[in-house]
Scaffold this motif. Structure first.
Motif, PDB file in Angstrom:
ATOM      1  N   ALA A 154      11.194 -41.099  -9.546  1.00 36.68           N
ATOM      2  CA  ALA A 154      11.396 -42.127  -8.525  1.00 36.68           C
ATOM      3  C   ALA A 154      10.125 -42.325  -7.703  1.00 36.68           C
ATOM      4  CB  ALA A 154      12.558 -41.738  -7.615  1.00 36.68           C
ATOM      5  N   GLN A 155       9.464 -41.236  -7.358  1.00 37.26           N
ATOM      6  CA  GLN A 155       8.225 -41.335  -6.589  1.00 37.26           C
ATOM      7  C   GLN A 155       7.159 -42.106  -7.363  1.00 37.26           C
ATOM      8  OE1 GLN A 155       7.697 -37.140  -5.889  1.00 37.26           O
ATOM      9  NE2 GLN A 155       8.881 -37.169  -3.989  1.00 37.26           N
ATOM     10  N   PHE A 156       7.075 -41.846  -8.658  1.00 34.88           N
ATOM     11  CA  PHE A 156       6.107 -42.558  -9.496  1.00 34.88           C
ATOM     12  C   PHE A 156       6.429 -44.046  -9.560  1.00 34.88           C
ATOM     13  CE2 PHE A 156       5.332 -44.132 -13.911  1.00 34.88           C
ATOM     14  CZ  PHE A 156       3.950 -44.279 -13.803  1.00 34.88           C
ATOM     15  N   ASN A 180       0.799 -39.287  -5.097  1.00 32.98           N
ATOM     16  CA  ASN A 180       0.332 -37.943  -4.775  1.00 32.98           C
ATOM     17  C   ASN A 180       1.480 -36.941  -4.779  1.00 32.98           C
ATOM     18  OD1 ASN A 180      -1.875 -36.162  -3.873  1.00 32.98           O
ATOM     19  ND2 ASN A 180      -0.726 -36.043  -1.974  1.00 32.98           N
ATOM     20  N   LEU A 181       2.625 -37.345  -4.223  1.00 37.27           N
ATOM     21  CA  LEU A 181       3.789 -36.451  -4.216  1.00 37.27           C
ATOM     22  C   LEU A 181       4.266 -36.157  -5.640  1.00 37.27           C
ATOM     23  CD1 LEU A 181       5.807 -37.934  -1.210  1.00 37.27           C
ATOM     24  CD2 LEU A 181       4.786 -35.649  -1.329  1.00 37.27           C
ATOM     25  N   ALA A 182       4.349 -37.198  -6.469  1.00 40.32           N
ATOM     26  CA  ALA A 182       4.792 -37.000  -7.848  1.00 40.32           C
ATOM     27  C   ALA A 182       3.778 -36.203  -8.654  1.00 40.32           C
ATOM     28  CB  ALA A 182       5.054 -38.350  -8.516  1.00 40.32           C
ATOM     29  N   ALA A 183       2.494 -36.486  -8.439  1.00 38.16           N
ATOM     30  CA  ALA A 183       1.440 -35.764  -9.166  1.00 38.16           C
ATOM     31  C   ALA A 183       1.475 -34.280  -8.839  1.00 38.16           C
ATOM     32  CB  ALA A 183       0.070 -36.342  -8.816  1.00 38.16           C
ATOM     33  N   GLY A 184       1.797 -33.953  -7.589  1.00 35.32           N
ATOM     34  CA  GLY A 184       1.888 -32.551  -7.185  1.00 35.32           C
ATOM     35  C   GLY A 184       3.005 -31.811  -7.873  1.00 35.32           C
ATOM     36  N   HIS A 187       3.867 -34.770 -12.507  1.00 32.74           N
ATOM     37  CA  HIS A 187       4.164 -36.042 -13.178  1.00 32.74           C
ATOM     38  C   HIS A 187       2.862 -36.635 -13.710  1.00 32.74           C
ATOM     39  CE1 HIS A 187       5.507 -40.121 -13.949  1.00 32.74           C
ATOM     40  NE2 HIS A 187       6.758 -39.736 -13.747  1.00 32.74           N
ATOM     41  N   VAL A 188       2.750 -36.701 -15.029  1.00 34.65           N
ATOM     42  CA  VAL A 188       1.509 -37.109 -15.678  1.00 34.65           C
ATOM     43  C   VAL A 188       1.139 -38.554 -15.351  1.00 34.65           C
ATOM     44  CG1 VAL A 188       0.457 -37.548 -17.932  1.00 34.65           C
ATOM     45  CG2 VAL A 188       1.671 -35.412 -17.528  1.00 34.65           C
ATOM     46  N   THR A 212      -8.330 -38.091 -17.279  1.00 34.84           N
ATOM     47  CA  THR A 212      -8.588 -37.377 -18.533  1.00 34.84           C
ATOM     48  C   THR A 212      -7.584 -36.236 -18.727  1.00 34.84           C
ATOM     49  OG1 THR A 212     -10.944 -37.930 -18.392  1.00 34.84           O
ATOM     50  CG2 THR A 212     -10.316 -36.118 -19.857  1.00 34.84           C
ATOM     51  N   ALA A 213      -7.355 -35.467 -17.670  1.00 34.06           N
ATOM     52  CA  ALA A 213      -6.380 -34.375 -17.756  1.00 34.06           C
ATOM     53  C   ALA A 213      -4.988 -34.927 -18.034  1.00 34.06           C
ATOM     54  CB  ALA A 213      -6.389 -33.568 -16.461  1.00 34.06           C
ATOM     55  N   ALA A 214      -4.635 -36.047 -17.393  1.00 29.94           N
ATOM     56  CA  ALA A 214      -3.326 -36.654 -17.622  1.00 29.94           C
ATOM     57  C   ALA A 214      -3.175 -37.106 -19.066  1.00 29.94           C
ATOM     58  CB  ALA A 214      -3.128 -37.841 -16.672  1.00 29.94           C
ATOM     59  N   LEU A 215      -4.240 -37.671 -19.625  1.00 25.24           N
ATOM     60  CA  LEU A 215      -4.192 -38.123 -21.015  1.00 25.24           C
ATOM     61  C   LEU A 215      -3.929 -36.958 -21.964  1.00 25.24           C
ATOM     62  CD1 LEU A 215      -4.562 -40.334 -23.146  1.00 25.24           C
ATOM     63  CD2 LEU A 215      -7.029 -39.910 -23.043  1.00 25.24           C
ATOM     64  N   GLU A 216      -4.538 -35.831 -21.703  1.00 23.85           N
ATOM     65  CA  GLU A 216      -4.342 -34.666 -22.554  1.00 23.85           C
ATOM     66  C   GLU A 216      -2.918 -34.128 -22.484  1.00 23.85           C
ATOM     67  OE1 GLU A 216      -6.457 -33.257 -24.711  1.00 23.85           O
ATOM     68  OE2 GLU A 216      -7.871 -34.870 -24.290  1.00 23.85           O
TER      69      GLU A 216
END
Length: 255
Positions: A154-156, A180-184, A187-188, A212-216
């Motif tokens: 939902a945050q994303f 930022n909340l979802a990434a923490g 959430h890719v 780049t990290a998210a893509l991996e």
């Protein structure tokens, strides 16, 4: 369809009418039977007997079992063991939300997911049903799942709607907050979107490393769009920033 979903969420109905025995802690037989139905459905599903699973989930759902409703709704939504029917899924998700749940309980996870699922439907509508696209209502539902339940999906989605001005005015600061909340929470997609925002604001190394990290880490369904924004950023970054970002991306992946 102008749905009173905010009404359904704000004033959840009373729970199922299965009573407890007079002796403290003794659960009445109907409630035991409903739990047994759900467990049977779960075992049947894992064994690949989806017809039996569907029937067991359906019977348990009719007696108010939130987990059974949730499983049944996703079976309808995906056409998994039953003919795909988004409107049936939508109504089941509504039932979960109306039922409500105590904060922190297992059922609260079902409510949060149901809110997100309803919002997804409201965002685009369901062809051939009374459910019409209503991005404003979708944004409100994402907000409730994001703020009240801390749901990262939902945050994303809320971040995306704020960024794109969908269902209301655009607000980059709000978008960054929700990403930022979802990434923490790992959430890719949110990590990739936050990285893109940072890159566009001049934080090239950090932004590119996050993308780049998210893509991996991305699942196949998300890999294409994350690759696109990562490659666009990579193409305009300096060689020095690229090298530094690749090193930082490895550190992020290891975390």
């Amino acid at each position: 369809m102008t749905l009173g979903l905010a009404m359904a969420v704000a004033a959840p109905a009373a729970g199922p009418a299965f009573a407890f025995d007079q002796q403290e802690g003794a659960v009445a037989e109907p409630q035991q039977n409903v739990r047994s139905l759900f467990k049977f459905g779960f075992s049947a599903y894992k064994s690949g007997n989806k017809d039996e699973a569907f029937r067991a989930y359906r019977d348990a759902a009719e007696h108010g079992h939130a987990g059974a409703r949730w499983k049944l709704a996703h079976m309808y939504a995906a056409g998994d063991g039953v003919a795909e029917n988004d409107y049936e899924a939508f109504k089941l998700f509504q039932g979960i939300v109306r039922e409500g749940a105590a904060p922190g309980s297992q059922e609260s996870t079902f409510v949060a997911n149901a809110l997100v699922s309803i919002a997804n439907y409201m965002r685009r509508g369901i062809p051939g049903s009374p459910v019409r696209a209503n991005p404003d209502q979708a944004r409100n539902l994402y907000w409730q799942a994001a703020a009240d339940f801390g749901d990262p999906n939902a945050q994303f989605e809320l971040g995306r709607m704020f960024l794109e001005g969908e269902g209301g005015p655009s607000d980059a600061r709000q978008a960054a907050r929700w990403f930022n909340l979802a990434a923490g929470k790992g959430h890719v997609g949110a990590q990739a979107m936050l990285g893109q925002m940072l890159f566009e604001r001049g934080q090239s190394v950090r932004g590119l490393s996050m993308m780049t990290a998210a893509l991996e880490r991305a699942e196949p369904a998300d890999r294409a769009w994350i690759r696109q924004i990562q490659e666009e950023a990579f193409a305009v970054a300096t060689e020095s920033d690229r090298r530094t970002a690749m090193v930082l991306a490895e550190e992020l992946k290891a975390q």
